[in-house]
Design an enzyme around this catalytic site. Structure first.
Site, PDB file in Angstrom:
ATOM      1  CB  VAL A 158      28.705 -23.233  -2.053  1.00 43.96           C
ATOM      2  CG1 VAL A 158      28.423 -24.707  -2.229  1.00 43.96           C
ATOM      3  CG2 VAL A 158      28.204 -22.730  -0.714  1.00 43.96           C
ATOM      4  CG  ASP A 162      37.183 -29.088  11.045  1.00 45.65           C
ATOM      5  OD1 ASP A 162      36.891 -30.194  11.533  1.00 45.65           O
ATOM      6  OD2 ASP A 162      38.348 -28.680  10.920  1.00 45.65           O
TER       7      ASP A 162
END
Length: 210
Positions: free
Chosen positions: A96, A104
């Site tokens: 995942v 970010d």
């Protein structure tokens, strides 16, 4: 991708600083050129318009960027790749994408928004007020989409810095999976560490000055 950028020319070329600021979108090759510092051929002194290089670059293309006063809008996308580096380690047997990388990506875009508006200096993430994860990105998903409303862009004349604050949604294949409130990025002059890996004035971190 690196080889193509270095050794071929299919119509993509550097732009002037004036053209950069007038653009409303950036292609995949142009986004990579920004990361390499090669898109603008007449950048003014102090212009550090940058994105992280792969594999930390979390954006493939910017479909829309606009401003209206101190507000604006950004829409960008990244293609999910079956062999993305984070799927190899996060986690074994349960791949995942880390949610922090989606946040970010928003910070990366906000930093570019500062530079696109004319801020000179290097970008730094400054935080966010709230993050909510309601979904995940898996190896066989297709496209991650960032939709960001810029709620404030402010230049700080005394320091030569600039701040951008935005509210964002991150979607995967059309479904909202992350919501980020008041993400904040600043652009600051004379903080870049160009001497890496050698010790120099900016080779150590710690708390930044006001």
């Amino acid at each position: 991708m690196f080889f193509a950028l270095e050794n071929s020319h299919d119509g993509t070329s550097a732009v002037t600083y004036e053209e950069f600021q007038a653009r409303s979108h950036f292609s995949e090759e142009e986004v990579l050129a920004i990361a390499h510092g090669r898109l603008i051929d007449d950048a003014p002194p102090g212009c550090k318009a940058r994105l992280p290089l792969p594999p930390m670059l979390m954006v493939d293309r910017i479909e829309h960027v606009s401003r209206k006063g101190n507000r604006g809008r950004m829409i960008a996308e990244r293609d999910v790749r079956l062999d993305d580096w984070f799927f190899q380690c996060h986690f074994l047997g349960d791949p995942v994408q880390p949610g922090c990388l989606g946040v970010d990506g928003v910070w990366q875009l906000l930093g570019l928004y500062c530079s696109w508006n004319g801020a000179l200096g290097s970008g730094r993430a400054l935080g966010c007020a709230e993050v909510e994860f309601s979904g995940e990105i898996r190896p066989h998903d297709r496209v991650v989409r960032y939709e960001i409303d810029i709620v404030r862009y402010q230049e700080l004349p005394q320091s030569g810095s600039a701040i951008t604050i935005g509210d964002a949604q991150v979607l995967v294949d059309g479904e909202v999976i992350y919501e980020i409130k008041r993400a904040k990025v600043g652009v600051f002059r004379d903080i870049d560490y160009v001497d890496y890996p050698w010790p120099s004035e900016h080779s150590r971190g710690g708390r930044m000055g006001g």
